[in-house]
Design an enzyme around this catalytic site. Sequence first.
Site, short mmCIF file in Angstrom:
data_model
loop_
_atom_site.label_atom_id
_atom_site.label_comp_id
_atom_site.label_asym_id
_atom_site.label_seq_id
_atom_site.Cartn_x
_atom_site.Cartn_y
_atom_site.Cartn_z
CD GLU A 52 -3.78 -5.91 3.07
OE1 GLU A 52 -4.62 -5.25 3.72
OE2 GLU A 52 -2.57 -5.66 3.07
CD GLU B 90 -3.11 -1.05 2.14
OE1 GLU B 90 -3.03 -0.25 3.09
OE2 GLU B 90 -4.08 -1.80 1.98
O1 AHR Z 1 -4.95 -5.93 7.05
C1 AHR Z 1 -4.84 -4.80 7.86
C2 AHR Z 1 -4.15 -3.64 7.14
O2 AHR Z 1 -4.97 -3.21 6.10
C3 AHR Z 1 -2.85 -3.96 6.47
O3 AHR Z 1 -1.77 -3.86 7.33
C4 AHR Z 1 -2.78 -2.90 5.40
O4 AHR Z 1 -2.07 -3.34 4.28
C5 AHR Z 1 -4.21 -2.56 5.10
O5 AHR Z 1 -4.45 -1.21 5.15
#
Ligand code: AHR
Length: 497
Positions: free
Chosen positions: A287, A168
């Site tokens: 994610e 990210e």
């Molecule tokens: O999964 C929790 C967080 O969400 C992770 O650390 C990040 O990559 C995202 O913003």
Amino acid sequence: MIVEKDFRISDIDPRVYGSFVEHLGRAIYGGVYEPGHPTADEHGFRGDVMSLVREMNVSVIRYPGGNFVSGYNWEDGVGPKELRPRRLDLAWRTVEPNEVGVNEFAHWTKKVGSELMMAVNLGTRGADAARNLVEYCNHPGGSYYSDLRKQHGYGQPHGIKLWCLGNEMDGPWQIGAKTAYEYGREALEAAKVMKWVDPSIELVACGSSSRAMPTFAEWEATILDLTYEHVEYVSLHTYYGNRDNDTPNFLARTLDMDQFINSVISICDYIKAKKRSSKTLHLSFDEWNVWYHSNEADKQVEPWTVAPPLLEDVYNLEDALLVGSMLISLLRRADRVKIACLAQLVNVIAPIMTQTGGSAWRQPTFYPFMHASTYGRGAALLPIIKSDKYDSKDFTDVPYLDAIAVFNEEQEELTIFAVNRNLEGGLEFSADLRGFKDYSVVEHIVLTHDDVKAVNTADNPNNVVPAANGNAEVVDGKLSALLSKQSWNVIRLARKV
Ligand code: AHR
């Protein structure tokens, strides 16, 4: 629904049934790892957690972050444990004891039958630390870092194939956040040297943190323009919440996810066209989940402690329905989404919860993932669906039925995953089985509950559980079933012998 053998989207890459473990809250310490727990093995890994992870059939596990990785020195987590430093983790304002590092985690992923997907730090570090980590993990021996690994007790290389180039990097919350151009240049240089150390690895470039980012689309176009020929995948991240308690609107969120996936595919193909490249880039949705229940509680957590309870969302039935729909969205684009990680796996926005020193249990979201991962192997078939629709606050024409069929040719099995988004009543489902006329129902699994907010807890772990009590049947090549209101369904068929 029409289910036709020859209308194939693509074979499903097993890596879409991946998950994610970050050094965050009680994911590692008190979750995966707890020496002294009654079920712990000789390395300190909890046996009860390992059994549940195996039950989920998790194909790949992304590690060690997440936001954590952007401030992580991988060297802190290797070598004699008593010499490892305790560090401030600025991402989550905790203390990281470094008792678990890449060697221990690689060992654990093997024990649970998964593949390790490793992220490198492109926040505070760059190409140099990244290439050293590849050498440490994958080079057989005869060099400084590979011999160091051997000295640390790991004679054989870990052979890690999948690597994420940071995490990210577009987000202002990220340690060492970058503009698209800065990140694209950094990722390109890291990619080059990592592949010079081990040409067999595959790389994931960071896409946007979500479709809502103001830089979304432009970010992907810029970073892919720089890295296209050096990476295999671009990442997507998405979390949804039901903050205003509007369940029909919440259950429609996958329409946003579909658009996100389709947009990123378009950007990849635009860069492909621009470069006259013969290479097609794939997507790593590394994610995805529901995340919002714990937001307020997290603000009360004392900073600078080891493994505080962070991001401990308690999931309910409606969350499980959305997770089921999100899995269907991933399978709908099985032609381009080749990796996906449910974020995360244990205690932190997770399907598996533990009490430190106590029991482990399954959240309702455990089940759709486990079902898809177990029965969703084979080819995804094009879903040709006619369904009544509804409008919600943010979406129009939301089909009550969300479904996909998966054909496992080898096992001669056909599985239909279906969500009935209707909260008021059952849905009369019928499917024309076309090329599957000689198939019959093996079982019809249903996950539902009268209360869409029902949860599982340590004291009541089996409140929301699936049951093979659906009424699906095949008569003259037509499959029919009543899908209960607010339900996740797995209709399993096999060829009659
Ligand atoms: O999964 C929790 C967080 O969400 C992770 O650390 C990040 O990559 C995202 O913003």
